[in-house]
Write a protein that holds these residues in place. Structure first.
Motif: not given
Length: 829
Positions: A275-284, A393-398, A495-501, A503-506
């Motif tokens: 599960x630790x490797x089953x990641x979804x990275x930050x998106x734009x 879960x992941x974030x979709x940032x500006x 620097x906080x909008x992507x908090x769910x990602x 550290x590690x997914x961005x």
């Protein structure tokens, strides 16, 4: 029942079953796209080879090649081959001719009979020159049967339409189309198929690389199939083809019902075991991305991929992206709260056996920003519906923040006069705009500025939370300096909008370019235009010394006593605005009228000498010379102590809070008179006429022993001598003159001096006047026209003729007069 009858009936039943088996329609597998080479080709040459497939094609699947070419002088003869030796059929080809150019579009296909590593497809157009251009895409499908129907068309219309001549033979057929465009000088901004089709390859550039596109769709019912291609700009010549393929035979079965689903990032080529490797990275936001969906077994504690490979019904697997800030889809994907959430984006897909329970490359794009997104998957081909949510879960940032300001006099930041202006320390507005969905609060590094001129200031203030409907945040700010400032890149940031990602997914940076599939966690602004123009809030005056015009005092009307003081441009916190300098320092220091000088006991006036001073880092040392044009002519004035105050105003309205003393102490002002005494003496000796500086002490005129300035100005040239009259009855000739030595100036001491006349030798009288004006004739009581040089001391005139205090002093010199008590006096020392 007799045995014969039983045998007959048994035989009839057996025959019925046999006939049913003969007449039963075979089961068909669901048609599914397995993989694609992507667009390949060459802008110049007669041969091109595709990239290597991601996975070796599967024997039993079908390869379909959609191709378009541009050739000169002859229509293209197209050949398709691959590294495994499969035989390709030319299903359909269309060609349009425009002068010497030929544009073709074609469909080729082959059932995969052989495969192998490094599998590639090669397309050739022999018998043409090296100016040939080839573009193609190869697509592997599972569940595809033989070609059903085809059509070709060409034309010169703005849109391109091609349709099958007859309805498809069965439901669930694959429809493919290729388009080639012959517009040699046009670069298209879009090439789009009809609604329902998915573009599989597109080339927009025609000048150098032939433009065209390829698309497919799977239809669920029979009918005539057509496609209309539209472009921007419009086409002038085109060739288009369409082909349909029926479903292939097969059970369509797989590894049973999936126990659940998970989704991972499309960057991950294989399904991670933990599960630790089953990641979804930050998106734009606004940038497409892909996800891979895994069909899972029920192994505990960590489910793995379903085996044998899971095969779903056609488009029965629904993949949704949902906002999960409340965490309901993390805690219970099958719960009613999670299931009731509206999808931010949705996609229907199918699992085929070739997917090996891991469906790759599902395309998504979210236009807005979301801080917490989760993938929700449901399989509606099963009852009850099977749900699964992504572990991660992941974030979709500006992509960025765009910063604007209400302080916008000159975006170039060059003009020292542009308006409107903002006072240093006064409130102005900064606005940071992201995109809809952004509701966080941007931060600001107020010292990350580039300035004009010279010295950086500090932009202080805070943004409020952004409005989620448009992603706009605003705040009140102040700036400490004069001039302009530009916010540097990422001076306004989040620097906080992507908090769910984190550290590690961005990555811990501001990058919008993925590295190993990961974007930066942070986003900020590009360098802004210049904000301003900012001006000082006020001036501050530091009182300095005063230099009187005449030693320790100044005469009324005398030009001029000097005030030396310091002028400082300051912001609202009383800090010096260092950038009030050069052209940005708009208060002209050499103009006496710009200072707003006033006096407490008398009114100062401008000297003939202009003030001096230079702005340097917001500070100017000023030296201003004054006079007091208040000398009365009808009656003398009593001495006063004068303090000069100033309130300078520059063209932007910057000034002091009030009139402020420019002197640390008052300077004395005196009403002065220069008296010239009469004298008598021997005609055999030189005669001295006393000259005395006097001032009005409030009750009378008294000697002004403090006068150290008048004598230096008086010269013998200012002395008018005339009306020389010889005493009657005397012999000789009477004549006297002003002696060159000692001079009037050289005898001056403690407010006194003397005019020395030479001995005439004969008795007589002479009149003397001192010219205190600026002309060649004095203004004495004598009223003569003897020429002299004005000494420019009008403030020392008196009322010698009973008139106003505007008369030059005069006197009488008598030699050998009868009133002389001594002819000769011996002096004993």
């Amino acid at each position: 029942m007799s045995q014969g009858t039983r045998i007959a009936r048994t035989a009839a039943v057996a025959l019925t079953v046999f006939l049913g088996l003969l007449c039963a329609r075979p089961a068909h597998a669901q048609i599914t796209l397995v993989q694609s080479t992507g667009l390949f080709g060459t802008p110049a040459g007669t041969s091109t080879t595709s990239s290597t497939f991601t996975a070796n094609p599967t024997v039993g699947n079908t390869l379909i090649v959609l191709v378009w070419t541009w050739t000169q002088n002859a229509a293209a003869t197209i050949h398709v081959a691959d590294t495994a030796g499969n035989i390709y059929t030319a299903n359909v080809q269309a060609t349009v001719v425009q002068s010497a150019w030929y544009e073709s579009a074609a469909v080729f296909s082959t059932p995969i009979a052989a495969t192998g590593s490094g599998f590639q497809i090669t397309i050739t157009t022999p018998l043409n020159d090296n100016l040939s251009q080839i573009r193609a895409v190869a697509l592997e499908y599972s569940g595809v049967g033989p070609v059903d129907t085809t059509a070709a068309a060409s034309g010169a219309s703005a849109t391109a339409t091609v349709a099958t001549p007859a309805p498809t033979a069965s439901a669930n057929e694959l429809v493919v189309s290729a388009l080639g465009i012959d517009n040699p000088a046009v670069q298209f901004s879009s090439i789009s198929p009809s609604a329902g089709y998915t573009t599989r390859a597109v080339e927009l550039q025609n000048a150098g690389e032939t433009a065209g596109a390829a698309a497919d769709r799977i239809v669920s019912s029979t009918g005539v199939q057509s496609i209309t291609w539209t472009t921007a700009q419009s086409m002038s010549g085109w060739a288009a083809v369409i082909a349909t393929f029926g479903p292939g035979s097969g059970s369509g079965s797989g590894g049973g019902t999936a126990s659940g689903f998970n989704a991972v990032d499309g960057y991950l080529s294989s399904y991670p075991a933990t599960a630790s490797g089953q990641r979804i990275y930050t998106k734009l936001a606004g940038t497409g991305f892909t996800l891979n969906v895994a069909a899972l077994n029920n192994a505990a504690p960590t489910p793995g991929l379903q085996s044998p490979a899971y095969v779903s019904g056609p488009n029965k697997v629904i993949v949704d992206l949902v906002g999960d800030s409340d965490g309901s889809c993390a805690s219970s994907c099958a719960g009613s709260t999670c299931q009731a959430k509206a999808a931010l984006a949705t996609l229907a897909t199918s699992f085929a056996g070739a997917d090996s329970s891991f469906k790759k490359g599902l395309p998504f794009m979210l236009a807005n920003a979301y801080p917490n997104v989760r993938v929700r998957v449901k399989d509606t081909s099963n009852s009850p519906t099977v749900y699964g949510c992504s572990v991660d879960n992941f974030s979709v940032r500006p992509n960025s923040l765009t910063v604007t300001s209400s302080a916008n006099a000159d975006p170039s930041g060059a003009s020292a006069t542009a308006t409107p202006v903002v006072k240093a320390g006064a409130t102005f507005t900064l606005t940071a705009t992201a995109i809809a969905g952004y509701s966080a609060t941007p931060s600001v590094n107020g010292s990350a500025v580039t300035v004009n001129p010279l010295s950086p200031g500090i932009a202080s203030g805070n943004f409020g939370a952004a409005n989620a409907s448009n992603g706009v945040a605003s705040g009140n700010f102040t700036y400490s300096e004069a001039g302009y400032f530009t916010l540097n890149t990422d001076a306004v940031y989040d620097q906080s909008f992507t908090a769910v990602d984190q550290a590690g997914d961005c990555t811990a940076d501001y990058s919008n370019t993925p590295v190993n599939g990961k974007y930066g966690c942070y986003f900020g602004n590009a360098a802004t235009t210049a904000f301003g123009r900012f001006v000082p809030d006020h001036f501050a005056i530091t009182a300095g010394s005063v230099t009187p015009a005449c030693g320790t005092f100044s005469y009324f009307d005398q030009d001029g006593f000097v005030t030396a003081f310091t002028l400082t441009a300051q912001n609202s916190s009383n800090a010096t605005t260092l950038n009030y300098t050069g052209s940005f320092a708009r208060l002209v220091l050499t103009s006496w009228s710009g200072y707003g000088f006033t006096g407490d006991t008398a009114t100062p006036s401008a000297s003939a000498t202009a003030p001096t001073g230079t702005w340097n880092n917001g500070v100017a040392s000023v030296s201003a010379q004054h006079q007091v044009l208040a000398r009365p002519t009808s009656a003398p004035a009593s001495p006063v102590s004068l303090t000069v105050s100033a309130r300078p105003v520059d063209p932007d309205g910057v000034t002091t809070a009030a009139q402020t003393a420019a002197m640390s102490a008052g300077t004395p002002l005196r009403f002065g008179v220069l008296a010239l005494g009469s004298a008598y003496g021997s005609n055999l000796l030189a005669l001295r006429l006393p000259v005395t500086a006097m001032y009005w002490n409030g009750t009378g005129l008294v000697p002004n022993t403090a006068d150290t300035c008048t004598g230096a100005v008086l010269s013998n040239a200012s002395i008018a001598l005339g009306n020389q009259v010889q005493k009657p009855g005397t012999n000789g000739s009477f004549s006297t003159s002003v002696m060159a030595s000692p001079t009037l100036a050289s005898t001056w001491s403690q407010g006194r001096g003397s005019i020395t006349l030479s001995a005439p030798g004969t008795a007589g009288t002479a009149q003397v006047a001192l010219n205190l004006g600026s002309g060649s004739t004095d203004a004495s009581c004598i009223g003569w026209g003897v020429a002299s040089t004005g000494s420019r001391l009008p403030w020392l005139r008196g009322n010698w003729c009973g008139a106003a205090y505007a008369v030059d002093p005069s006197s009488l010199a008598s030699f050998g007069a009868a009133a002389t008590p001594f002819v000769y006096l011996r002096e004993n020392h």
